[in-house]
Design an enzyme around this catalytic site. Structure first.
Site, short mmCIF file in Angstrom:
data_model
loop_
_atom_site.label_atom_id
_atom_site.label_comp_id
_atom_site.label_asym_id
_atom_site.label_seq_id
_atom_site.Cartn_x
_atom_site.Cartn_y
_atom_site.Cartn_z
N SER A 33 0.84 -1.19 0.00
CA SER A 33 0.00 0.00 0.00
C SER A 33 0.88 1.26 0.00
CB SER A 33 -0.97 -0.05 1.19
OG SER A 33 -2.00 0.88 1.05
N ASP B 40 -8.98 -5.38 -4.86
CA ASP B 40 -8.63 -3.96 -4.78
C ASP B 40 -9.59 -3.20 -5.69
OD1 ASP B 40 -6.54 -3.16 -3.02
OD2 ASP B 40 -5.08 -4.26 -4.23
N HIS C 272 -7.37 -5.96 -0.29
CA HIS C 272 -6.23 -5.08 -0.03
C HIS C 272 -5.47 -5.48 1.23
CE1 HIS C 272 -4.13 -1.20 -0.58
NE2 HIS C 272 -4.14 -1.12 0.73
#
Length: 332
Positions: free
Chosen positions: A192, A275, A307
């Protein structure tokens, strides 16, 4: 899906709110579960592995590493004959007397890591959440295969500014190169916001740091590589990033042509099936930019993940991304 510039504020917020795309849980529950998973995984790793914790790589309180160590090639383990205890005590002594200067590593770990590849893990949390203290969960499968893992701490917002975070992560790499010069290669792994920071490491002018890192690979998981859309979401409320700062810290805009050394670095861009479309677009566009610049790069869409568990599962030996990492390192 249309361009992000044409989205309503509500649509853009949803695109950059990963918890709203999980197929497993509601948005609050998936974040709570993620924090619990990485915290417990790190606790288990530290309870069962040899470690060097809170190793300072700079003068800020946040500039520290947690290092997870493989068994040494002679069959011994870190800490035998009292060496580990002495080295761990020395960190506290050195920090208290350092006066803010970068300390030197104890001699034993320098020798200890000489034969091993090292994975540098950079945590996510949208540049304002999580820490190295919950980043050791990825270590067990790697350490048991003779790979050292270093979890990087950096100053998240509001204390840290984006320029500072990028500089800190770059400094952590320079520190490892200077102190562990005989490792058999450095591999970056970021999730991320951590994938963004790892990508910024790839664009570093290392002459400024006086080192030439042997970065053999990078694993960028569910990252953001163009920061401009973030400026128009609530994520920026705490970050307070300007357009100028976003542009100079967007990996897709900081692309450097692949030198011979950089061509030797394999880059894997991974994205979770669940995602958001914007995260998929960001990964695809950064992949295309790296490939156009001559980098060795591949793109992996990981099925049945969101995610959060796309990175959590790195604690599992049989997970596809764990196997990809182990295979890349074994080929080097």
């Amino acid at each position: 899906m249309g361009r992000w510039q044409d989205m309503t504020q509500e649509e853009l917020e949803k695109q950059y709110a990963p918890s709203r795309w999980s197929h497993r849980m509601e948005k609050e529950a998936v974040i709570e579960a993620h924090v619990r998973e990485v915290t417990e995984g790190t606790r288990r790793a530290q309870a069962t592995m040899q470690t060097l914790l809170h190793v300072p790589y700079g003068g800020s309180d946040g500039e520290k590493l947690d290092i997870y160590l493989p068994t040494d090639p002679s069959g011994g383990k870190w800490g035998e004959a009292g060496a580990g205890d002495e080295s761990k005590r020395s960190w506290k002594n050195r920090e208290e007397g350092s006066g803010g200067n970068m300390p030197c590593l104890p001699a034993y770990p320098l020798l200890f890591l000489a034969a091993f590849p090292l994975v540098l893990y950079i945590h996510g949390g949208y540049w304002q959440f999580l820490s190295k203290e919950v980043s050791g969960f990825i270590a067990p499968p790697l350490v048991t295969h003779g790979i050292a893992v270093a979890a990087v701490g950096y100053d998240v917002a509001p204390k840290g500014h984006l320029d500072v975070m990028v500089a800190q992560v770059r400094r952590s790499v320079a520190f490892i190169v200077q102190q562990y010069s005989k490792t058999s290669g450095i591999y970056l792994c970021g999730h991320s916001a951590g994938a963004h920071l790892a990508a910024m490491v790839l664009s570093t002018d290392w002459e400024e740091y006086g080192v030439t890192p042997d970065i053999k690979g990078a694993f960028l998981v569910s990252g953001v590589y163009d920061l401009e859309p973030i400026l128009h979401t609530s994520v920026n409320n705490l970050l307070r990033v300007s357009r100028e700062v976003a542009q100079r810290n967007s990996p897709v805009l900081c692309m450097t042509a692949a030198t011979p050394a950089r061509k030797a670095c394999e880059v894997l861009i991974a994205v979770a099936q669940h995602d958001s479309p914007e995260f998929h677009r960001q990964s695809q566009e950064y992949f295309q930019a790296l490939r156009s610049a001559g980098w060795s790069v591949s793109l992996l869409d990981i099925a049945d993940t969101d995610h959060f568990d796309v990175i959590e599962k790195l604690s599992q030996w049989g997970y596809i991304l764990t196997q990809v990492i182990l295979n890349m390192i074994s080929r080097a």
